[in-house]
Design a protein around this motif. Structure first.
Motif, PDB file in Angstrom:
ATOM      1  N   LEU A  40      45.408  47.685  37.394  1.00 45.71           N
ATOM      2  CA  LEU A  40      45.772  46.477  38.135  1.00 45.71           C
ATOM      3  C   LEU A  40      45.889  46.743  39.637  1.00 45.71           C
ATOM      4  O   LEU A  40      45.586  45.872  40.455  1.00 45.71           O
ATOM      5  CB  LEU A  40      47.094  45.915  37.601  1.00 45.71           C
TER       6      LEU A  40
ATOM      7  N   PHE B  12      45.129  37.773  33.586  1.00 44.77           N
ATOM      8  CA  PHE B  12      45.030  39.202  33.287  1.00 44.77           C
ATOM      9  C   PHE B  12      43.639  39.559  32.776  1.00 44.77           C
ATOM     10  O   PHE B  12      43.007  40.502  33.249  1.00 44.77           O
ATOM     11  CB  PHE B  12      46.088  39.587  32.250  1.00 44.77           C
TER      12      PHE B  12
ATOM     13  N   TYR C  82      40.576  41.976  34.156  1.00 46.87           N
ATOM     14  CA  TYR C  82      40.328  43.199  33.398  1.00 46.87           C
ATOM     15  C   TYR C  82      38.874  43.640  33.552  1.00 46.87           C
ATOM     16  O   TYR C  82      37.953  42.831  33.410  1.00 46.87           O
ATOM     17  CB  TYR C  82      40.654  42.971  31.923  1.00 46.87           C
TER      18      TYR C  82
ATOM     19  N   TYR D 169      52.775  40.727  36.919  1.00 48.50           N
ATOM     20  CA  TYR D 169      52.446  41.896  37.732  1.00 48.50           C
ATOM     21  C   TYR D 169      53.016  41.747  39.135  1.00 48.50           C
ATOM     22  O   TYR D 169      52.840  40.712  39.783  1.00 48.50           O
ATOM     23  CB  TYR D 169      50.931  42.071  37.810  1.00 48.50           C
TER      24      TYR D 169
ATOM     25  N   THR E 220      43.817  43.815  42.334  1.00 50.16           N
ATOM     26  CA  THR E 220      44.523  42.706  42.978  1.00 50.16           C
ATOM     27  C   THR E 220      45.706  43.214  43.791  1.00 50.16           C
ATOM     28  O   THR E 220      46.339  44.210  43.430  1.00 50.16           O
ATOM     29  CB  THR E 220      45.020  41.676  41.939  1.00 50.16           C
TER      30      THR E 220
ATOM     31  N   TRP F 161      53.828  48.303  36.448  1.00 50.23           N
ATOM     32  CA  TRP F 161      52.490  48.726  36.025  1.00 50.23           C
ATOM     33  C   TRP F 161      51.837  49.620  37.075  1.00 50.23           C
ATOM     34  O   TRP F 161      50.649  49.499  37.378  1.00 50.23           O
ATOM     35  CB  TRP F 161      51.604  47.523  35.704  1.00 50.23           C
TER      36      TRP F 161
END
Length: 211
Positions: free
Chosen positions: A103, A186, A190, A92, A107, A98
């Motif tokens: 996301l 990840f 989530y 990422y 972050t 993305w």
């Protein structure tokens, strides 16, 4: 520039459109341009892991494609050649890929879903993205965990356990495209992650891995 281990890393806009040049310095010596064995644009870089003589770098090629590369370094640290290790690595880059996904809300830091198994040389676990994963709604069910025992030369799915926590047999076999999925960065980010050991779909089983 960025410092990690004995190396310093820097980027510079290339003469080619949409591509950055990547430079590496060893122990604060002169910088040398690294070469990547790809025809794709090199838009962003993330230093995924560094050891004494090996570097893993995730490269963003498009807004939905990032690949993992591993270095081949000359003995005098003047030549750095990066070869493809894994396609579709989960990496990422804020404001890079993305976009419009969850996301962006959790972050501001780039990351690669790559874990080096401590104490075991050359063993890494990484998450690869399904090529059909939706950009806005990517979730753990769109990832597959792969393991390498040779510093990223070859990757393979992870063998699932034969029994569950209650000792009951599990009908999950790699030959049937069912393998173990390990939660990494990840899955920790989530918003809703299934508890370790739960079946998230017919071809995916979850476990936890802390880094």
């Amino acid at each position: 520039f960025h410092i990690k281990g004995d190396f310093m890393f820097a980027t510079k806009q290339s003469k080619e459109r949409n591509t950055l040049d990547f430079y590496i310095s060893h122990q604060r010596g002169p910088f040398f341009k690294a070469e990547f064995e790809t025809e794709l644009d090199l838009r962003k870089f993330h230093i995924a892991d560094v050891t004494d003589k090996r570097i893993f770098v995730s490269v963003m090629h498009t807004e939905t494609l990032a690949d993992l590369y591993v270095s081949e370094i000359s003995k005098n640290f003047t030549q750095y050649n990066f070869v493809l290790s894994m396609e579709q690595i989960l990496c990422y880059f804020p404001d890079g890929n993305w976009k419009d996904s969850w996301l962006e809300d959790v972050t501001e830091d780039p990351f690669t879903d790559l874990y080096r198994v401590e104490g075991l040389k050359g063993i890494y676990i990484a998450s690869r993205v399904d090529s059909k994963a939706p950009v806005a709604n990517i979730g753990p069910e769109h990832l597959i965990s792969l393991i390498t025992f040779d510093h990223g030369v070859t990757w393979s799915p992870i063998n699932p356990p034969t029994e569950d926590e209650n000792g009951k047999p599990l009908s999950c076999h790699i030959e049937n495209s069912c393998s173990l999925h390990l939660c990494q960065k990840f899955s920790q980010l989530y918003p809703v992650t299934s508890p370790p050991g739960n079946v998230t779909n017919q071809n995916l089983r979850s476990a936890s891995i802390m880094s």
